[in-house]
Scaffold this motif. Structure first.
Motif, short mmCIF file in Angstrom:
data_model
loop_
_atom_site.label_atom_id
_atom_site.label_comp_id
_atom_site.label_asym_id
_atom_site.label_seq_id
_atom_site.Cartn_x
_atom_site.Cartn_y
_atom_site.Cartn_z
N TYR A 108 0.83 -1.20 0.00
CA TYR A 108 0.00 0.00 0.00
C TYR A 108 0.87 1.26 0.00
O TYR A 108 1.95 1.28 0.59
CB TYR A 108 -0.86 0.06 1.27
N GLU A 109 0.35 2.29 -0.66
CA GLU A 109 0.90 3.65 -0.58
C GLU A 109 2.34 3.80 -1.08
O GLU A 109 3.09 4.62 -0.59
CB GLU A 109 0.76 4.19 0.87
N LYS A 137 -0.98 3.77 -7.41
CA LYS A 137 -0.74 3.60 -5.99
C LYS A 137 -1.91 2.82 -5.39
O LYS A 137 -3.06 3.09 -5.72
CB LYS A 137 -0.63 4.98 -5.33
N TYR A 182 -4.22 1.86 -2.14
CA TYR A 182 -4.61 2.28 -0.79
C TYR A 182 -5.48 1.19 -0.17
O TYR A 182 -6.31 0.60 -0.86
CB TYR A 182 -5.42 3.59 -0.84
N LYS A 238 -8.51 3.39 3.80
CA LYS A 238 -7.67 4.58 3.97
C LYS A 238 -7.99 5.56 2.85
O LYS A 238 -7.98 5.19 1.67
CB LYS A 238 -6.21 4.12 3.90
N PRO A 240 -7.21 8.36 0.26
CA PRO A 240 -5.99 8.88 -0.38
C PRO A 240 -5.76 10.35 -0.04
O PRO A 240 -6.71 11.11 0.14
CB PRO A 240 -6.28 8.72 -1.87
#
Ligand code: ZN
Ligand code: ZN
Length: 449
Positions: free
Chosen positions: A130-131, A143, A145, A183, A185
């Motif tokens: 992730y991220e 990316k 998330y 989560k 962004p």
């Protein structure tokens, strides 16, 4: 620049997710799943995305949001159609797909995906946490998330020269037993492509559902019965066990079926942020490793699994069995069900949505003579005298949480997938936006001045 977005599946339906994002230079596919339906003869059948043959050879990248078959089940076939690129995913997604592929091969007997294609697909994975931003083609940055839906589930953020598209995949913004919720962004989002599974109705709060399940279990034990919980292997089984452990259930909890293999993947990735810090603090180790939770695979060493199952049901009482499959379409749950079906003290407790046409749905709809597939493939009719309950622990955003989440992103455009028409209509009333129609292209203009 003009970006074109087209759904090859999951348009006003749940299943066979496949969304094409392209411009004059690049073509990216998000997910490549199947839709599992059931014929009146009781056969299960896989419906695949439409128009993939024409699209596959020109794809630059395929990105998978998470391992559920409605998002990954048809990806191996892309290589037969001329796709030569990678399958991008999070590390747990790759590991879970590796386990689920044996099941896929069993279900369609090589008709949709051969073992060779599955092996090619496994070699083409490229995984990212992730991220962490990575490039899938010149000028296309991606990316992941956390989507909070299951282990490794991701929202996919695509940055095409400053135009940012967020595909939610399957998403759960609210916290669950294992995850702290999706989560959000940090980036400003231009376009959201969102799932809309629970868009039409508010699902009951999780705590309320758990309390009802616990009450029903207490009630069953006071009569001396057993509790059978059909649950999906990847995610739901682990959540159900966590709930029972969390609530202090002291009786034996047996886990059976493919879920015990998925437990291995949960163990491997148990450090935060993939699994909630709360869960780790509370239990110190995964709930399915606590004493009282028994892996049927382990106790059956040297003895046939069927014998152990018979012992659990017939010789003992006040046991809980959490087993696959979640909709009574196969797996060890059918053995337990056959053994316990006549027992009026016992409870059959569904833990998730039952697709129309499945045996699980028949039971929920009130049928009490049901066809059960035996391990040898023969189907027998069984009379069901057990009690039946429905405890809906949804892995998808509740309506109000989804609306809140999308609002918080303040996108300039919202596109709906992965939901029935009435779900999408209901969300449109709150949020505007439009449904992606099957194989109809939506053009997004954006000057880069
Ligand atoms: Zn899913
Ligand atoms: Zn899905």
């Amino acid at each position: 620049m003009r970006i074109r977005i087209r759904a090859l599946g999951a348009a006003k339906e749940v299943g066979r997710s496949a969304i094409l994002i392209e411009d004059d230079k690049r073509a990216i596919l998000l997910d490549c799943g199947v839709k599992i339906v059931h014929t009146p003869e009781g056969e299960s059948k896989h419906i695949t995305p439409e128009g993939l043959e024409e699209v596959a050879p020109k794809l630059d990248a395929v990105i998978l949001s998470h391992a559920h078959l409605d998002h990954t089940g048809y990806a191996p076939a892309l290589y037969r159609m001329g796709y030569k690129g990678k399958l991008y995913a999070t590390p747990p997604t790759k590991d879970v797909v590796r386990i689920l592929r044996e099941d896929m091969l069993k279900i369609d007997k090589g008709k949709l995906r051969t073992r060779a294609e599955m092996d090619i697909a496994m070699n083409m994975f490229e995984v990212y946490p992730y991220e962490e931003e990575f490039e899938v083609a010149d000028g296309v940055k991606v990316k992941f998330y956390d989507a909070g839906h299951s282990l490794g589930s991701a929202q996919i953020l695509i940055d095409r020269e400053g135009v940012r598209i967020l595909y939610t995949g399957d998403i759960k913004p609210e916290p669950t037993e294992y995850f702290d919720g999706a989560k959000r962004p940090r980036e400003k989002i231009d376009i959201v492509i969102t799932e809309s599974t629970n868009g039409a109705e508010e699902i009951p709060e999780r705590e309320e559902v758990k309390r009802e399940l616990l009450d029903a279990i207490d009630d069953t034990f006071s009569r001396g019965g057993n509790v059978l919980i059909p649950a999906f292997a990847y995610g739901r089984s682990q959540e159900v066990v966590a709930t029972l452990v969390e609530k202090g259930v002291k009786n034996n909890i047996y886990m059976d079926g493919m879920s015990v293999k998925i437990n291995d993947v949960f163990r491997r990735y148990r450090s935060a942020p993939r699994i909630s810090e709360r869960t780790l603090m509370r239990f110190r180790r995964p709930p399915f490793d606590m004493s009282g939770v028994i892996d049927v695979r382990k106790v059956s060493q040297g003895v046939s699994g069927e014998l152990v199952r018979r012992y659990i049901i017939a010789r003992a009482k006040n046991n809980i069995i959490v087993s696959t499959s979640g909709m009574l379409e196969g797996g060890p749950i059918l053995s337990y069900l056959q053994l316990a079906s006549a027992d009026t003290r016992s409870l059959l407790a569904f833990s998730g949505y039952q697709v129309p046409g499945t045996v699980g749905r028949m039971v929920l709809d009130g049928y009490r003579t049901i066809p059960l597939k035996k391990p040898d493939g023969n189907v027998i009719n069984v009379n069901l005298n057990m009690r039946v309950g429905y405890y809906r622990l949804s892995g998808h955003a509740g309506r109000k949480y989804l609306i809140e989440y999308i609002r918080s992103l303040s996108p300039s455009r919202i596109l709906y997938v992965h939901g029935e028409e009435e779900s999408i209509e209901s969300l449109k009333e709150e949020l505007d936006g439009e449904a992606l129609e099957l194989n109809k292209t939506i053009v997004v203009e954006r000057s880069l001045a």
